[in-house]
Scaffold this motif. Structure first.
Motif, PDB file in Angstrom:
ATOM      1  N   UNK A 142       0.841  -1.204   0.000  1.00  0.00           N
ATOM      2  CA  UNK A 142       0.000   0.000   0.000  1.00  0.00           C
ATOM      3  C   UNK A 142       0.869   1.245   0.000  1.00  0.00           C
ATOM      4  N   UNK A 143       0.381   2.305  -0.661  1.00  0.00           N
ATOM      5  CA  UNK A 143       1.166   3.548  -0.701  1.00  0.00           C
ATOM      6  C   UNK A 143       0.887   4.427   0.519  1.00  0.00           C
ATOM      7  N   UNK A 144       1.728   5.425   0.721  1.00  0.00           N
ATOM      8  CA  UNK A 144       1.385   6.554   1.580  1.00  0.00           C
ATOM      9  C   UNK A 144       0.179   7.228   0.908  1.00  0.00           C
ATOM     10  N   UNK A 145      -0.935   7.297   1.609  1.00  0.00           N
ATOM     11  CA  UNK A 145      -2.161   7.815   0.992  1.00  0.00           C
ATOM     12  C   UNK A 145      -2.437   9.273   1.359  1.00  0.00           C
ATOM     13  N   UNK A 146      -1.385  10.012   1.718  1.00  0.00           N
ATOM     14  CA  UNK A 146      -1.571  11.402   2.156  1.00  0.00           C
ATOM     15  C   UNK A 146      -1.998  12.348   1.038  1.00  0.00           C
ATOM     16  N   UNK A 147      -1.545  12.094  -0.184  1.00  0.00           N
ATOM     17  CA  UNK A 147      -1.870  13.007  -1.293  1.00  0.00           C
ATOM     18  C   UNK A 147      -3.382  13.229  -1.356  1.00  0.00           C
ATOM     19  N   UNK A 148      -3.793  14.495  -1.531  1.00  0.00           N
ATOM     20  CA  UNK A 148      -5.235  14.767  -1.509  1.00  0.00           C
ATOM     21  C   UNK A 148      -5.824  15.007  -2.889  1.00  0.00           C
ATOM     22  N   UNK A 149      -5.055  14.774  -3.952  1.00  0.00           N
ATOM     23  CA  UNK A 149      -5.616  14.951  -5.286  1.00  0.00           C
ATOM     24  C   UNK A 149      -5.916  13.625  -5.979  1.00  0.00           C
ATOM     25  N   UNK A 150      -5.245  12.545  -5.526  1.00  0.00           N
ATOM     26  CA  UNK A 150      -5.477  11.249  -6.175  1.00  0.00           C
ATOM     27  C   UNK A 150      -5.332  10.093  -5.185  1.00  0.00           C
ATOM     28  N   UNK A 151      -5.284  10.428  -3.866  1.00  0.00           N
ATOM     29  CA  UNK A 151      -5.273   9.413  -2.817  1.00  0.00           C
ATOM     30  C   UNK A 151      -6.329   9.821  -1.788  1.00  0.00           C
ATOM     31  N   UNK A 152      -6.099   9.468  -0.519  1.00  0.00           N
ATOM     32  CA  UNK A 152      -7.134   9.648   0.495  1.00  0.00           C
ATOM     33  C   UNK A 152      -7.036  10.970   1.264  1.00  0.00           C
ATOM     34  N   UNK A 153      -5.933  11.680   1.119  1.00  0.00           N
ATOM     35  CA  UNK A 153      -5.759  12.883   1.940  1.00  0.00           C
ATOM     36  C   UNK A 153      -5.574  12.556   3.412  1.00  0.00           C
ATOM     37  N   UNK A 154      -5.199  11.340   3.712  1.00  0.00           N
ATOM     38  CA  UNK A 154      -5.017  10.866   5.092  1.00  0.00           C
ATOM     39  C   UNK A 154      -4.283   9.536   5.015  1.00  0.00           C
ATOM     40  N   UNK A 155      -3.303   9.335   5.879  1.00  0.00           N
ATOM     41  CA  UNK A 155      -2.567   8.074   5.875  1.00  0.00           C
ATOM     42  C   UNK A 155      -2.234   7.722   7.317  1.00  0.00           C
ATOM     43  N   UNK A 156      -2.441   6.456   7.729  1.00  0.00           N
ATOM     44  CA  UNK A 156      -2.272   6.130   9.145  1.00  0.00           C
ATOM     45  C   UNK A 156      -0.850   6.391   9.627  1.00  0.00           C
ATOM     46  N   UNK A 157      -0.729   6.869  10.853  1.00  0.00           N
ATOM     47  CA  UNK A 157       0.554   7.195  11.488  1.00  0.00           C
ATOM     48  C   UNK A 157       1.328   8.255  10.710  1.00  0.00           C
TER      49      UNK A 157
END
Lengths: 458, 504
Positions: free
Chosen positions: B362-377
């Motif tokens: 799984x990727x770092x999902x922090x990106x808010x344009x094409x991911x979740x805008x939130x990533x655990x820890x």
């Protein structure tokens, strides 16, 4: 006095109602016509914008604007110990402004802020000493005895962020940037592009009608599914658009729908408006990239129908309880380079006099060291930049540097002598707000000398 | 009392990382309480730390900060596949109260620090609150996050004072909050005004407790991340320590000072409503009634056996509360916006997506344009991705004094970013995380039945028949010869709706 108060108030109400009176249910064409009329009625003559650069975490004022004259530097070095910047490193950025700080004294920019020194020298940047949240002018004795009202929840990150942005702690319903633009609701053909954040969620931009519009460093983000038929079915795509935007009864669903609809509409307009706008300069860092999209949107102001805008950008990482001198210089380098390239870009767009940029941060930090960092403080120093700034000088005063001196509380925390309201009102007056209007935007202003601070050229 | 599949699904959305067909069956069969008690009795599943060791991520390649990708692997692995779902979900909720961001861990192998911290939260998630707070306080990753590892006592000669960071945030964020609370979570008022729980002097006094603590052992292998920080009494302040009305006398050593400080903080009457309220918000609803908060904080104060701070009893009280189990689904303020992490985990669990090779890339999902805008820890600060009292300004929510924490990361960009990411993973999974959608494909000839299943798995009984019917009609426009596309379209459309995005 009374007459001008009433006149100002009527003007305020007229402007504030200009948008609201058209009603949400009116057909689009009617709305636009009404907006045009409102704009014509109260349109300010030219474009102006404010840009807030928020330094999240609480910037350390003493390693940003450093006491430089002999006596002050000695006191600074003694109080700071291992986190003091060496004096030799400051010679190149010592500020030789037109007007010394009240009470004498000279300051130097942190070496990492060297790109800003020319702006100061040529009068496009001012340094504000010891500004912070205050309800009324407050002395150390007032603070200790709590005999005057104090801003709530001092030293708390989230609450003081909110106080700087809204003049109220976390949970504030509106911010002063939003309240200010409410006064000029008729100036912009579209409310969406009035308060814009490239720096994350902020209450600064929330007014009576709308909160801030969020952009990324490349502008808006399209919902890609809407630009193709979902697995070949136009019916599915049409339903998707309907489902994500239709009004809902549930209050959180309603907000999700509203944001989605605004996202789609604004994306269409902003992408078109930005298509041909380029700005010169190397905008490399995360902060610079935020400022670049701000500059591009300013470049597109006519296509967007904007005459009054407030922008928000931010930089994280200033909560340097530890490793101050490892971390802080790099942050300031990014800040200085970003602001300098932004100012140059504004000049090339021909709007250097029409855009004023200022730094803000939830609090200053302790004068004393905790070993290799500093802790949450109160008052701090800030910068105001732009062609309309009466720059090349300091504003405000700095007390004698002593951890337990009369200018410091709780062992080395600067007690502000300028209120956030005063800084905001000076910017707001330049923006075009009348004195009584400013009193409605900045709730504590009436407790301070209204003529006490004017950082802008008349 | 019978539980319908729709009710069971809604319960599982609160108690786990998302309903699965088999868990819905289990809840319907056993009832809420029996199902929950079986979960609460489960021992912790394999830790993140042990999994990372097993995957041999304790090499030089992962020693510096920057390459923390295996952290995402193990976090999502447990979110999606762990059997002890309630414990894992509560640990995640706690990770949004006791916040550590992997980027702030200033020690070697930061991914092991973050993994170990989440393990610590899981270990204590159903244990005792004071044990949890003490373990968090002694944890090296938290010591890095809030900068008190290596914190030294005051030095009157130079004027150096102890770092105040942890002393402030342990009170503001991890235990009592800024304002005195009634047991039902409402703000106490004296002469009409709220009362602040501590002053700056309390912070300065408590800061002396958190001096002298630092890494325990050399950074030659990753195990130092699992050891509580060690005390160096020579660096610990032996001065008098005054805070919250308590006095630790001069000459008290570091271990005893810490014990006394934990005793004082944990006995504060705010802890039950302050922590209880936030756990309700993370699991069930953003705006619980004062009565609901009151019932939960009463259990925090006394679990029925005279014990204070029993988190297992608190979690049970939160999930089995009548407000949680039988809310008025027509109440326009009930529920919470599903945070993006739970949307992804919910999709994976509902449709049986799992790693095909055990890598969980799984990727770092922090990106808010094409991911979740939130990533655990990966919260940027100790203030979490969003604040528990956030109210979006200029909304009906604000007018009614309701909060919606997750809307703090919901904006014109992130709302598009989520849909852009959804369009990817619903279509083709992510790397080795794959599903065949077999049970759904089997229903694809009947769009009504297909959509009913998708709705049951994603939204339970809180989804309108009208919207489901509209989706079924749209899905029916896709040819029956492409059943998998019908499934994907049904999932996209349901998961995009505000009705789904607000967990009831």
């Amino acid at each position: 006095m009374t007459r001008s108060h009433d006149a100002d108030r009527r003007a305020f109400l007229l402007r504030a109602c200009a948008l609201g009176a058209t009603g949400a249910a009116a057909p689009l064409a009617l709305n636009l016509a009404a907006l045009g009329a409102a704009a014509a009625q109260s349109a300010p003559p030219s474009y102006k914008a404010l840009v807030c650069v928020f330094l999240y975490g609480g910037n350390d004022p003493y390693n940003t604007l450093v006491p430089f004259d002999d006596a002050a530097y000695r006191a600074y070095a003694a109080a700071r110990g291992d986190i003091a910047l060496p004096r030799d490193a400051l010679r190149a950025t010592a500020l030789r402004g037109k007007v010394a700080a009240a009470g004498g004294g000279q300051f130097a920019l942190a070496p990492a802020l060297a790109p800003l020194a020319p702006l100061y020298e040529n009068g496009q940047m001012a340094a504000l000493l010891n500004v912070g949240p205050l309800v009324v002018p407050t002395s150390k004795a007032d603070y200790i005895s709590a005999r005057v009202p104090l801003p709530p929840k001092l030293f708390s990150h989230n609450d003081q962020q909110s106080y700087w942005q809204a003049l109220a702690p976390e949970g504030a319903a509106s911010g002063w940037g939003g309240r200010l633009t409410d006064l000029f609701a008729g100036a912009n053909t579209q409310r969406t592009f009035t308060g814009i954040t490239a720096g994350g969620s902020t209450v600064l931009l929330a007014g009576r009608k709308v909160a801030g519009y969020r952009v990324g460093i490349n502008g808006s983000t399209p919902i890609e599914l809407l630009y193709r038929d979902m697995y070949g079915s136009s019916a599915c795509t049409a339903l998707l658009r309907q489902l994500i935007t239709q009004p809902r009864e549930h209050l959180m669903e309603r907000e999700l729908s509203r944001i989605a609809a605004q996202s789609i509409n604004a994306d269409t307009q902003l992408r078109a408006a930005l298509a041909d706008v380029a700005v010169p300069g190397d905008f490399n860092s995360p902060l610079a990239q935020q400022l670049k999209i701000v500059a591009r949107i300013i470049g597109a102001r006519q296509a967007l129908g904007a005459r009054r805008q407030v922008f928000f950008v931010s930089q994280n990482g200033y909560d340097n309880h530890t490793g101050l001198n490892d971390t802080h210089p790099a942050l300031l380098r990014e800040l200085g380079q970003s602001l300098a390239v932004f100012q140059a870009a504004l000049s090339s767009l021909g709007v250097a006099d029409q855009v004023t940029t200022f730094t803000a941060s939830e609090f200053g930090r302790t004068l004393g060291s905790n070993g290799n960092g500093s802790d949450h403080g109160w008052g701090s120093h800030h910068l105001v930049l732009g062609g309309a700034v009466n720059g090349g000088r300091y504003y405000g005063t700095h007390p004698e540097i002593a951890l337990d001196g009369p200018g410091f509380v709780d062992n080395g925390r600067l007690l502000p002598t300028l209120a956030v309201d005063q800084l905001g009102a000076s910017l707001g007056a330049w923006f075009g707000a009348g004195r009584d209007e400013l009193g409605m935007v900045f709730p504590n202003l009436r407790n301070f000398d209204a003529e006490g601070l004017n950082v802008m050229r008349a | 009392m019978t539980v319908t599949p729709g009710q069971a699904s809604r319960f599982l959305a609160q108690a786990t990382f998302g309903p699965t067909p088999s868990q819905i069956d289990a809840v319907v069969r056993d009832g809420y309480a029996a199902w929950l008690d079986a979960q609460l009795a489960m021992p912790p599943s394999q830790t993140h730390f042990d999994w990372l060791l097993q995957q041999r991520k304790n090499t030089e390649a992962f020693k510096g900060n920057g390459i923390n990708a295996p952290l995402e692997s193990t976090l999502w692995r447990k979110f999606i596949s762990a059997e002890d779902q309630v414990r894992t979900r509560v640990a995640f909720a706690l990770s949004e109260i006791f916040v550590v961001g992997v980027q702030s861990i200033t020690a070697s192998w930061p991914l092991f620090g973050a993994a170990g911290f989440m393990d610590l939260l899981a270990e204590h998630a159903l244990g005792n609150y004071q044990d949890l707070l003490t373990a968090v306080t002694r944890n090296l990753s938290m010591g890095c996050m809030l900068t008190y590892r290596g914190n030294r006592k005051e030095d009157p000669k130079t004027g150096r004072h102890p770092d105040e960071n942890y002393a402030r945030e342990v009170m503001q964020l991890f235990s009592i909050g800024l304002l005195e609370l009634a047991p039902d979570g409402t703000v106490r008022r004296v002469d009409g005004a709220p009362v602040e729980t501590y002053t700056n002097a309390d912070v300065q006094g408590l800061a002396k407790v958190f001096t002298g603590w630092d890494i325990n052992g050399p950074e030659t292998d990753v195990e130092f991340h699992r050891r509580p920080m060690a005390l160096n009494n020579a660096l610990h302040s032996m001065a008098e320590k005054r805070f919250l009305g308590a006095v630790i006398p001069p000459g008290t050593d570091g271990h005893l000072s810490l014990k006394r400080a934990m005793d004082v903080i944990c006995a504060h009457p705010n802890v039950g409503p302050f922590i209880g309220m936030q756990l309700i918000q993370r699991l069930v609803t953003s705006n619980p009634s004062p009565a609901y908060v009151g019932r939960v904080s009463a259990v925090f104060n006394d679990d029925g056996q005279g014990r204070r701070g029993n988190l297992k009893a608190v979690v049970r009280a939160i999930l089995l509360d009548p407000d949680a189990r039988n809310p008025d689904l027509g109440d326009p303020g009930w529920g919470k916006v599903r945070e993006p992490i739970l949307r992804f985990s919910g999709w994976a669990r509902a449709f049986g997506a799992t790693s095909t090779n055990g890598a969980w890339a799984m990727p770092d999902t922090t990106d808010n344009t094409i991911r979740l805008g939130q990533s655990p820890m990966r919260s940027a600060t100790v203030f979490n991705f969003f604040r528990p009292r956030y109210t979006p300004p200029v909304t009906e929510l604000a007018r009614r004094h309701l909060v919606a924490p997750e809307l703090q990361i919901t904006d014109e960009t992130s709302i598009a970013g989520y849909l852009n990411f959804l369009a990817i993973y619903a279509d083709r999974g992510w790397e080795d995380l794959q599903t065949t959608y077999a049970p759904e494909v089997a229903l694809a000839h009947d769009p009504q039945a297909l959509v009913a299943r998708v709705v049951l798995l994603l939204a339970g009984d809180a989804f309108s028949a009208q919207t489901a019917s509209a989706i079924a009609n749209a899905v029916a426009t896709l040819p029956a010869s492409r059943p998998r596309d019908r499934v994907r379209a049904a999932i996209l459309l349901v998961a995009a709706t505000p009705e789904y995005l607000v967990q009831k």
